[in-house]
Design a protein around this motif. Structure first.
Motif, PDB file in Angstrom:
ATOM      1  N   PRO A   1      -1.454   7.903  -2.444  1.00 26.05           N
ATOM      2  CA  PRO A   1      -1.513   7.256  -1.141  1.00 26.05           C
ATOM      3  C   PRO A   1      -2.810   6.465  -0.984  1.00 26.05           C
ATOM      4  CG  PRO A   1      -0.684   9.473  -0.906  1.00 26.05           C
ATOM      5  CD  PRO A   1      -1.158   9.337  -2.333  1.00 26.05           C
ATOM      6  N   GLY A   2      -2.675   5.281  -0.435  1.00 27.24           N
ATOM      7  CA  GLY A   2      -3.814   4.390  -0.238  1.00 27.24           C
ATOM      8  C   GLY A   2      -3.977   3.368  -1.344  1.00 27.24           C
TER       9      GLY A   2
ATOM     10  N   THR B   1       0.855  -1.178   0.000  1.00 24.82           N
ATOM     11  CA  THR B   1       0.000   0.000   0.000  1.00 24.82           C
ATOM     12  C   THR B   1       0.895   1.234   0.000  1.00 24.82           C
ATOM     13  OG1 THR B   1      -1.697  -1.185   1.231  1.00 24.82           O
ATOM     14  CG2 THR B   1      -1.830   1.218   1.230  1.00 24.82           C
ATOM     15  N   ILE B   2       0.596   2.155  -0.906  1.00 24.45           N
ATOM     16  CA  ILE B   2       1.382   3.377  -1.013  1.00 24.45           C
ATOM     17  C   ILE B   2       1.023   4.321   0.124  1.00 24.45           C
ATOM     18  CG2 ILE B   2       1.798   5.448  -2.409  1.00 24.45           C
ATOM     19  CD1 ILE B   2       1.443   3.713  -4.890  1.00 24.45           C
ATOM     20  N   GLU B   3       2.054   4.797   0.798  1.00 23.53           N
ATOM     21  CA  GLU B   3       1.895   5.792   1.859  1.00 23.53           C
ATOM     22  C   GLU B   3       2.183   7.196   1.323  1.00 23.53           C
ATOM     23  OE1 GLU B   3       1.103   5.070   5.288  1.00 23.53           O
ATOM     24  OE2 GLU B   3       0.444   3.252   4.274  1.00 23.53           O
ATOM     25  N   ALA B   4       3.192   7.318   0.458  1.00 21.50           N
ATOM     26  CA  ALA B   4       3.569   8.618  -0.110  1.00 21.50           C
ATOM     27  C   ALA B   4       4.423   8.391  -1.352  1.00 21.50           C
ATOM     28  CB  ALA B   4       4.356   9.443   0.908  1.00 21.50           C
TER      29      ALA B   4
ATOM     30  N   ASP C   1       6.976   5.385  -0.790  1.00 15.59           N
ATOM     31  CA  ASP C   1       6.931   4.818   0.556  1.00 15.59           C
ATOM     32  C   ASP C   1       5.802   3.805   0.595  1.00 15.59           C
ATOM     33  OD1 ASP C   1       8.949   6.572   1.318  1.00 15.59           O
ATOM     34  OD2 ASP C   1       7.542   8.052   2.123  1.00 15.59           O
ATOM     35  N   LEU C   2       6.139   2.584   1.017  1.00 15.09           N
ATOM     36  CA  LEU C   2       5.186   1.471   0.984  1.00 15.09           C
ATOM     37  C   LEU C   2       5.089   0.780   2.338  1.00 15.09           C
ATOM     38  CD1 LEU C   2       6.646  -0.167  -2.246  1.00 15.09           C
ATOM     39  CD2 LEU C   2       4.482   1.081  -2.116  1.00 15.09           C
ATOM     40  N   VAL C   3       3.927   0.197   2.600  1.00 10.51           N
ATOM     41  CA  VAL C   3       3.770  -0.793   3.654  1.00 10.51           C
ATOM     42  C   VAL C   3       3.510  -2.103   2.926  1.00 10.51           C
ATOM     43  CG1 VAL C   3       2.398  -1.593   5.601  1.00 10.51           C
ATOM     44  CG2 VAL C   3       2.915   0.844   5.350  1.00 10.51           C
TER      45      VAL C   3
ATOM     46  N   THR D   1      10.991   1.996   1.287  1.00 13.70           N
ATOM     47  CA  THR D   1      10.899   2.983   0.217  1.00 13.70           C
ATOM     48  C   THR D   1      11.523   2.388  -1.036  1.00 13.70           C
ATOM     49  OG1 THR D   1      10.993   4.826   1.769  1.00 13.70           O
ATOM     50  CG2 THR D   1      11.544   5.311  -0.527  1.00 13.70           C
TER      51      THR D   1
ATOM     52  N   ALA E   1       7.588  -1.420   6.503  1.00 13.55           N
ATOM     53  CA  ALA E   1       7.656  -0.222   5.676  1.00 13.55           C
ATOM     54  C   ALA E   1       8.986  -0.198   4.938  1.00 13.55           C
ATOM     55  CB  ALA E   1       7.517   1.024   6.541  1.00 13.55           C
TER      56      ALA E   1
ATOM     57  N   ARG F   1      -3.246   0.242  -3.610  1.00 13.36           N
ATOM     58  CA  ARG F   1      -2.641  -1.044  -3.264  1.00 13.36           C
ATOM     59  C   ARG F   1      -2.254  -1.777  -4.547  1.00 13.36           C
ATOM     60  NH1 ARG F   1      -5.355  -5.559   0.679  1.00 13.36           N
ATOM     61  NH2 ARG F   1      -3.822  -7.157   0.246  1.00 13.36           N
TER      62      ARG F   1
END
Length: 106
Positions: free
Chosen positions: A86-87, A37-40, A57-59, A71, A69, A89
């Protein structure tokens, strides 16, 4: 005014793209399936063959492992980062020996 690249710069970019492609193919074949999931997303200002290079930036989630997490620095097609919001997937393939080494999977 467009900036002309030297033959040396074009060769460097071709070598870099070939390495990236080889690593993607290796990860697609040998990597662990997961999702991210993309955070930024940040445009680094770098360009590779005219394409933006971004830090994403990923989780990451891989079965049997704790979420983590990381990058990913990667070129994207063109320069428009808006599809990488962001958000969002994506499926990924993760290097079993180096979880920070991953690629988006189809």
């Amino acid at each position: 005014m467009a900036v002309r690249q030297s033959a040396t710069q074009r060769t460097r970019e071709a070598v870099a793209l070939n390495r990236l492609g080889a690593e993607m193919r290796r990860l697609w074949a040998e990597g662990l399936a997961g999702s991210a999931t993309i955070e930024a997303v940040r445009d680094t200002g770098e360009r590779l063959a005219g394409n933006a290079v971004v830090d994403v930036d990923l989780v990451v989630l891989v079965d049997g492992r704790a979420p983590y997490a990381t990058t990913l620095r990667t070129p994207i097609g063109g320069t428009d980062v808006t599809p990488y919001r962001p958000g969002a997937r994506y499926n990924v393939k993760v290097d079993p020996q180096d979880p920070a080494n991953l690629t988006f999977a189809g």
